[in-house]
Scaffold this motif. Structure first.
Motif, short mmCIF file in Angstrom:
data_model
loop_
_atom_site.label_atom_id
_atom_site.label_comp_id
_atom_site.label_asym_id
_atom_site.label_seq_id
_atom_site.Cartn_x
_atom_site.Cartn_y
_atom_site.Cartn_z
N UNK A 26 43.88 33.68 46.33
CA UNK A 26 42.67 33.58 45.52
C UNK A 26 43.01 33.40 44.04
N UNK A 27 42.06 32.86 43.32
CA UNK A 27 42.21 32.69 41.88
C UNK A 27 40.95 33.21 41.19
N UNK A 28 41.07 33.69 39.93
CA UNK A 28 39.86 34.08 39.21
C UNK A 28 38.98 32.85 38.95
N UNK A 29 37.67 32.99 38.84
CA UNK A 29 36.93 34.25 39.03
C UNK A 29 36.64 34.51 40.49
N UNK A 30 36.36 35.74 40.88
CA UNK A 30 36.38 36.91 39.98
C UNK A 30 37.80 37.36 39.74
N UNK A 31 38.03 37.95 38.56
CA UNK A 31 39.35 38.49 38.25
C UNK A 31 39.57 39.75 39.07
N UNK A 35 43.97 38.06 42.83
CA UNK A 35 43.69 36.81 42.11
C UNK A 35 44.52 36.71 40.84
N UNK A 36 44.59 37.80 40.08
CA UNK A 36 45.37 37.78 38.84
C UNK A 36 46.86 37.61 39.13
N UNK A 58 39.54 30.82 47.59
CA UNK A 58 38.19 31.24 47.22
C UNK A 58 37.50 30.23 46.32
N UNK A 59 37.80 28.94 46.52
CA UNK A 59 37.14 27.91 45.72
C UNK A 59 35.64 27.94 45.97
N UNK A 60 34.86 27.71 44.94
CA UNK A 60 33.40 27.75 45.06
C UNK A 60 32.91 26.63 45.97
N UNK A 61 32.03 26.95 46.92
CA UNK A 61 31.50 25.92 47.83
C UNK A 61 30.52 25.00 47.10
N UNK A 258 38.00 38.34 30.27
CA UNK A 258 39.21 37.55 30.50
C UNK A 258 40.44 38.42 30.22
N UNK A 259 41.60 37.86 30.50
CA UNK A 259 42.83 38.65 30.39
C UNK A 259 43.10 39.13 28.97
#
Length: 823
Positions: A26-31, A35-36, A58-61, A258-259
């Motif tokens: 997974x990648x952010x978002x969500x962080x 994902x991080x 977890x790419x947005x559909x 954010x980070x």
């Protein structure tokens, strides 16, 4: 391209340059933690030279509004994800899967494992998540089925490693990574009592108890402030609870950050709170430590493996608001305690910097990339023909090798328990069936039933070759099966005749086979062996020659290495093009030097690894062989008598075959030396029931290593093997020194082609040497001077120029032989 992929030629210097990695996660978002870590790992791997292709799970559909329906969202993501995964796996050499529990495993991790294997690629599973224990209790069989197709499993904590071990899966620990460039201390917090909770707003992380604990803290510290960052389904419920507790402006929900903003928030805090109900290795704790912030956490899951209560943080029971509040007040009201915990946390955080974690991760990458071939003729031999060969010989090496490839990853404590169990069984057997040991135990009042520890062996005397030669028949078990006669060449000063049963042979074959596979080669790959004696050659009957051709094995006898024979060997190697070489380092170095003199290049033969054994490997020999063959050199240690004792892995660790042998290092009086110190090597072989070797002095000198190997194997390590006792010389005044002290005098002289040093006694040392065109008088005088400076001014140094240096009967070429017994 299917099958294992080679590392770059310069893998030692830039281990990831040009390596193609498909990173699935997974990648952010969500962080969030995984994902991080996925995003950070991709950046670090690219900076290290790897070609990283991210496959986001977890790419947005599309359309975006469908993402609001949770079940539908997962279904819409799946097909595009699988397509991206299939394409990325085709381009990659290695697929790194960031795995989690629950549906994430079934929909993302398991498909990634199977697709990578279908495409013939290496698979590394990086399992995370504090709910692994609950998930594996329900789904262990399903997880095991897919995990069996992965080439390596890594987890970030000892907690998860133990969880997987409970379900029959061996995992190596590669910790989470904290970015010390982003998270760092910045002096005192802006407010005197600022508490930070940095977890997603989900029931698992129990911010509700954190709010109740904060309300208790405010009774003693009304000025205290609490910041909760992150987003999630619990937000509304938490806001309502905060209103009920009348927290008002003392509480702030920041939402997603954010980070960079997150790092700044740590630096503004005076305490970090982790209230979760289940956890593994929270990144938030590492980030707090790196930022110089003391930590209070619930003692759940893997947290107690990370946080030492009262040392680098305070631990409290989950869902216990009163204990949580008391721990926070203990820090907020005691600045010295806060500073002590913060300093300890900062030191701990350094262990999780990329510079510390990278070698552990790269070791696992190398393990996957150097895996043995999965198909072709090699697989046919290793999976069918050689197992059939072993079955016909009634050897159990196939099953034993499989067991060893599992047990090598056990933690040291589990291996120790296995060894104690096997030692007790061996001692009990010998007390009942082996006359020599039955009498030995009685004479030393040794009760085998009371053995509870490996150290109990020290109650027994050390056995030498003379003991076996003088009582050979008494060493044979009265219930022994068929025995095979063996003998050593006597390079330690005394030859030995002994016997081995099928079980002992099976274990030694399995141990060597396992170590060979560490280097990405297997039985069935083309190999050339440069060793042997005339005695061994007589055993080369037609059946054995046909077997060797079937296994693609070429024997190059090392007992006679004339120029004509070396020319023939070079021609045969060019035809064979072996993937691996086995042999004495001295013999192979002679071959290399002969090739160099003939201007014959060896780096194009396709050799993947050079295995050396039976002699001490000198640094200059390793360098010469590695340069000549453009391949790594792997050192092995053992013998026909003591067994296959240790072997070097690709990370440089000399791993002892702990499942089969107990290796002691003792001083001249037989007492154990301190870890890391040199001494005589004493071996107990746990598979030698028919003709036991118990506390057997090998005649070698070495030292144990206390540092773990980056490869993650639980097998103990040899720090070094310095050679045989007879490789050491004794000066006239009794000083003992390694033969290297004399070798260095001769090694770099261009006028000398070959040499051998023989210490006859304390007063006479002979030097046999082959010179280029006669040794000049000044060089001769200088050699004598330097030898006397080391051995004593009165020692007679006899230099004899000869046409060639004869090898030992076994084919070994020893540089130093001392006939003086050191005290």
């Amino acid at each position: 391209m299917n099958g294992p992929q080679p590392l770059p030629a310069d893998s030692r210097a830039t281990p990831l340059t040009g390596v193609r990695i498909a990173l699935v996660g997974p990648l952010p978002p969500p962080a969030g933690g995984i994902a991080n870590q996925t995003e950070q790992l991709a950046r670090l791997l690219r900076e290290a030279g790897a070609e990283v292709e991210l496959v986001q799970v977890n790419a947005a559909p599309r359309p975006a509004w469908l993402g609001a329906v949770r079940g539908l969202r997962a279904a819409l993501r799946l097909a595009p994800y699988l397509c991206r995964l299939w394409r990325a796996a085709g381009r990659a050499q290695l697929v790194h899967v960031m795995a989690n529990s629950g549906w994430s495993w079934h929909l993302h991790a398991a498909p990634a494992i199977w697709i990578a294997r279908w495409r013939g690629k290496g698979v590394l599973v990086n399992y995370r998540g504090g709910e692994a224990m609950t998930f594996l209790k329900r789904r262990a069989a399903v997880v095991r089925y897919s995990m069996a197709r992965a080439h390596a499993l890594i987890v970030p904590s000892a907690f998860l490693a133990e969880v997987f071990s409970l379900h029959g899966m061996s995992a190596q620990i590669v910790p989470n990574i904290v970015d010390l460039a982003r998270f760092y201390p910045a002096g005192p917090a802006a407010a005197p009592a600022t508490i930070l909770v940095a977890r997603h707003l989900e029931p698992l992380y129990d911010q509700a108890t954190a709010l109740r604990a904060f309300a208790i803290v405010r009774r003693s510290l009304p000025e205290a402030r609490l910041t909760i960052c992150g987003d999630g389904p619990e937000l509304q419920r938490l806001q309502q609870l905060a209103h009920t507790l009348a927290l008002g402006a003392a509480l702030r929900f920041t939402g997603k950050l954010d980070n960079a903003a997150m790092a700044a928030l740590y630096r503004q805090s005076s305490l970090a709170l982790n209230p979760s109900l289940a956890d593994n290795m929270p990144i938030s704790i590492l980030e707090a430590w790196a930022s110089g912030v003391p930590v209070v956490s619930t003692a759940v899951g893997g947290v107690p493996y990370l946080v030492r209560d009262g040392v680098n943080g305070l631990l409290v029971p989950p869902q216990d608001a009163q204990s949580m509040a008391e721990a926070m007040l203990a820090i907020l009201l005691a600045p010295q305690l806060a500073r002590t915990l913060a300093e300890a946390g900062k030191l701990e955080a350094r262990r999780y910097a990329w510079q510390q974690v990278a070698p552990l991760l790269l070791a696992q990458y190398r393990r996957v990339l150097r895996r043995p071939p999965a198909g072709g003729y090699t697989a046919l031999v290793s999976r069918l023909l050689f197992p059939l060969h072993e079955m016909l010989k009634q050897h159990r090496s196939v099953a034993l090798r499989r067991q060893m490839e599992h047990s090598q990853w056990w933690p040291p404590e589990r291996l120790e328990a296995l060894r104690v169990q096997r030692l007790r069984a061996l001692l009990l057997h010998t007390s009942e069936h082996v006359p020599y040991f039955r009498q030995l135990y009685a004479s030393h009042d040794f009760d085998v039933t009371r053995v509870q520890d490996l150290r109990d062996l020290r109650s027994l005397p050390i056995i030498h070759k003379a003991d076996i030669n003088h009582h050979r028949d008494e060493f044979v078990a009265d219930n022994a099966g068929p025995l095979q006669r063996f003998n050593t060449g006597g390079s330690s000063g005394e030859p030995l005749i002994f016997y081995q049963g099928k079980d002992r042979v099976s274990h030694d074959v399995a141990a060597k086979w396992r170590a060979t596979r560490w280097w990405g080669v297997d039985i069935g790959d083309r190999e050339a062996l440069m060793w042997g004696s005339p005695i061994e050659l007589k055993a080369q009957d037609r059946w054995r020659m046909r077997r060797d051709r079937l296994l693609r094995s070429l024997l190059l006898p090392a007992f006679d290495l004339s120029a004509a024979r070396l020319d023939d060997y070079l021609r045969r190697l060019q035809r064979q093009r072996p993937a691996m070489l086995f042999g004495y380092p001295s013999a192979m170095c002679l071959l290399v030097k002969h090739a160099q003199a003939r201007r014959i290049a060896l780096d194009g033969l396709g050799v993947k690894v050079v295995f050396v054994t039976a002699e001490r490997l000198y640094d200059e020999q390793r360098a010469l062989l590695e340069q000549a063959f453009a391949a790594p050199v792997a050192n092995g240690y053992g013998g026909r008598d003591a067994g296959f004792l240790a072997h070097e892995c690709p990370e440089g660790g000399m791993h002892i075959t702990a499942e089969d042998v107990i290796l002691e290092i003792v001083d001249a009086q037989g007492a154990p030396v301190a870890p890391g110190d040199s001494g005589a090597i004493v071996v107990t072989h746990l598979a030698s029931r028919d003709f036991p070797f118990i506390r057997y002095a090998t005649g070698d000198v070495g030292a144990l290593d206390t540092c773990p190997c980056p490869c993650g194997r639980g097998l103990p390590l040899l720090k070094r093997v310095e050679g045989r006792v007879t490789d050491f010389v004794v000066a006239r005044d009794g000083t003992v020194m390694h033969g290297l002290a004399l070798i260095y005098v001769l090694r770099d002289l261009p006028q000398i082609r070959a040499f051998k040093i023989i210490q006859e006694n304390l007063d006479i040392t002979r030097v046999l040497l082959v010179s280029v065109s006669g040794l000049p008088a000044l060089i001769r005088i200088d050699i004598i001077r330097q030898f006397r400076a080391r051995l004593g001014a009165s020692v007679e140094i006899l230099i004899e120029e000869v046409a060639e240096i004869p090898a030992e009967a076994s084919g070994k070429h020893r540089y130093v032989i001392s006939k003086v017994v050191a005290n």
